[in-house]
Motif scaffolding. Structure first.
Motif, PDB file in Angstrom:
ATOM      1  N   LEU A   1       0.792  -0.113   0.862  1.00 18.25           N
ATOM      2  CA  LEU A   1      -0.295  -0.513   1.281  1.00 18.25           C
ATOM      3  C   LEU A   1      -0.371  -1.636   2.284  1.00 18.25           C
ATOM      4  CD1 LEU A   1      -3.507  -0.476   0.857  1.00 18.25           C
ATOM      5  CD2 LEU A   1      -3.440  -2.059  -0.853  1.00 18.25           C
ATOM      6  N   SER A   2       0.896  -2.515   2.096  1.00 22.03           N
ATOM      7  CA  SER A   2       0.824  -3.844   3.118  1.00 22.03           C
ATOM      8  C   SER A   2       0.826  -3.514   4.544  1.00 22.03           C
ATOM      9  CB  SER A   2       1.817  -4.722   2.431  1.00 22.03           C
ATOM     10  OG  SER A   2       3.002  -4.101   2.489  1.00 22.03           O
TER      11      SER A   2
ATOM     12  N   LEU B   1     -10.157  -3.709   6.606  1.00 19.24           N
ATOM     13  CA  LEU B   1      -9.377  -4.822   6.490  1.00 19.24           C
ATOM     14  C   LEU B   1      -8.053  -4.560   7.143  1.00 19.24           C
ATOM     15  CD1 LEU B   1      -8.628  -6.769   3.125  1.00 19.24           C
ATOM     16  CD2 LEU B   1      -6.768  -6.130   4.521  1.00 19.24           C
ATOM     17  N   SER B   2      -7.671  -5.478   8.258  1.00 17.52           N
ATOM     18  CA  SER B   2      -6.476  -5.133   9.027  1.00 17.52           C
ATOM     19  C   SER B   2      -5.339  -5.636   8.298  1.00 17.52           C
ATOM     20  CB  SER B   2      -6.827  -6.065  10.290  1.00 17.52           C
ATOM     21  OG  SER B   2      -5.838  -5.499  11.331  1.00 17.52           O
ATOM     22  N   TYR B   3      -4.353  -4.754   8.366  1.00 17.71           N
ATOM     23  CA  TYR B   3      -3.066  -5.108   7.459  1.00 17.71           C
ATOM     24  C   TYR B   3      -2.330  -6.502   7.904  1.00 17.71           C
ATOM     25  CZ  TYR B   3       0.041  -3.322  11.069  1.00 17.71           C
ATOM     26  OH  TYR B   3       0.993  -3.046  12.159  1.00 17.71           O
ATOM     27  N   ARG B   4      -2.402  -6.718   9.201  1.00 19.06           N
ATOM     28  CA  ARG B   4      -1.340  -7.741   9.831  1.00 19.06           C
ATOM     29  C   ARG B   4      -1.838  -9.028   9.240  1.00 19.06           C
ATOM     30  NH1 ARG B   4       0.055  -7.416  15.812  1.00 19.06           N
ATOM     31  NH2 ARG B   4       0.722  -5.265  15.234  1.00 19.06           N
ATOM     32  N   ASP B   5      -3.177  -9.195   9.618  1.00 20.06           N
ATOM     33  CA  ASP B   5      -3.595 -10.603   9.369  1.00 20.06           C
ATOM     34  C   ASP B   5      -4.655 -10.762   8.274  1.00 20.06           C
ATOM     35  OD1 ASP B   5      -5.429 -11.003  12.386  1.00 20.06           O
ATOM     36  OD2 ASP B   5      -5.709  -9.452  10.796  1.00 20.06           O
ATOM     37  N   ARG B   6      -5.231  -9.513   7.911  1.00 17.42           N
ATOM     38  CA  ARG B   6      -6.122  -9.447   6.986  1.00 17.42           C
ATOM     39  C   ARG B   6      -7.504  -9.733   7.542  1.00 17.42           C
ATOM     40  NH1 ARG B   6      -3.905 -12.110   1.287  1.00 17.42           N
ATOM     41  NH2 ARG B   6      -2.847 -13.527   2.835  1.00 17.42           N
TER      42      ARG B   6
ATOM     43  N   ASP C   1      -5.444  -6.257  -3.199  1.00 19.38           N
ATOM     44  CA  ASP C   1      -4.460  -6.630  -4.242  1.00 19.38           C
ATOM     45  C   ASP C   1      -3.189  -5.804  -3.866  1.00 19.38           C
ATOM     46  OD1 ASP C   1      -2.739  -7.269  -6.186  1.00 19.38           O
ATOM     47  OD2 ASP C   1      -4.323  -7.384  -7.517  1.00 19.38           O
ATOM     48  N   VAL C   2      -2.409  -6.046  -3.201  1.00 25.44           N
ATOM     49  CA  VAL C   2      -1.013  -5.299  -2.849  1.00 25.44           C
ATOM     50  C   VAL C   2      -0.323  -5.026  -3.970  1.00 25.44           C
ATOM     51  CG1 VAL C   2       1.190  -5.292  -1.451  1.00 25.44           C
ATOM     52  CG2 VAL C   2      -0.972  -6.333  -0.461  1.00 25.44           C
ATOM     53  N   SER C   3      -0.332  -6.182  -5.132  1.00 23.74           N
ATOM     54  CA  SER C   3       0.446  -5.779  -6.045  1.00 23.74           C
ATOM     55  C   SER C   3      -0.159  -4.856  -7.122  1.00 23.74           C
ATOM     56  CB  SER C   3       0.594  -7.126  -7.179  1.00 23.74           C
ATOM     57  OG  SER C   3      -0.716  -7.524  -7.714  1.00 23.74           O
ATOM     58  N   LYS C   4      -1.568  -4.477  -6.943  1.00 22.15           N
ATOM     59  CA  LYS C   4      -2.048  -3.198  -7.397  1.00 22.15           C
ATOM     60  C   LYS C   4      -2.374  -2.117  -6.574  1.00 22.15           C
ATOM     61  CE  LYS C   4      -4.363  -6.199 -11.049  1.00 22.15           C
ATOM     62  NZ  LYS C   4      -5.449  -6.628 -11.420  1.00 22.15           N
TER      63      LYS C   4
END
Length: 127
Positions: free
Chosen positions: A28-29, A50-55, A72-75
């Motif tokens: 996802l990140s 939501l843009s991945y590089r700088d959110r 939430d990248v962890s999820k």
């Protein structure tokens, strides 16, 4: 690769819902994520990205100040918090991913670079 949207339902005007977009099969990140919606009889429209590089986040004018996108990248999940819902927010909401760094509202809301559209979740705002 799969994106699964959930969290829709029936809510009264002025109410809130939080949609979830659970990603599987990819990291996802390193992808931008967008939320889109389609109301009956209408074309699909962009809601938020939501843009991945700088959110960095982008919103349609119709939802600015009421909706918030986060991840939430962890999820492996991206959320869309929707507050002060209005009847015109009624639609099926979809999430999708883009391998590109989103740099403008047009990049986001047009949906041109987005792929892997998941099944949607229905949001109904009605009294």
């Amino acid at each position: 690769v799969q994106l699964q949207a959930s969290g829709g339902g029936l809510v009264q005007p002025g109410g809130s819902l939080r949609l979830s977009c659970e990603a599987s099969g990819f990291q996802l990140s390193i992808y931008s994520i967008g939320w889109f919606r389609q109301a009956p009889g209408n074309q699909r429209e962009g809601v938020s990205c939501l843009s991945y590089r700088d959110r960095k986040t982008f919103y349609a004018d119709s939802v600015k100040g009421r909706f918030t996108i986060s991840r939430d990248v962890s999820k492996s999940t991206v959320y869309l918090q929707m507050d002060d819902l209005k009847p015109e927010d009624t639609a099926v909401y979809y999430c999708a991913r883009s391998p590109y760094y989103i740099t403008s509202s047009d990049n986001c809301l047009s949906g041109r670079t987005f792929e892997s559209w998941g099944q949607g979740t229905l949001v109904t705002v009605s009294s």
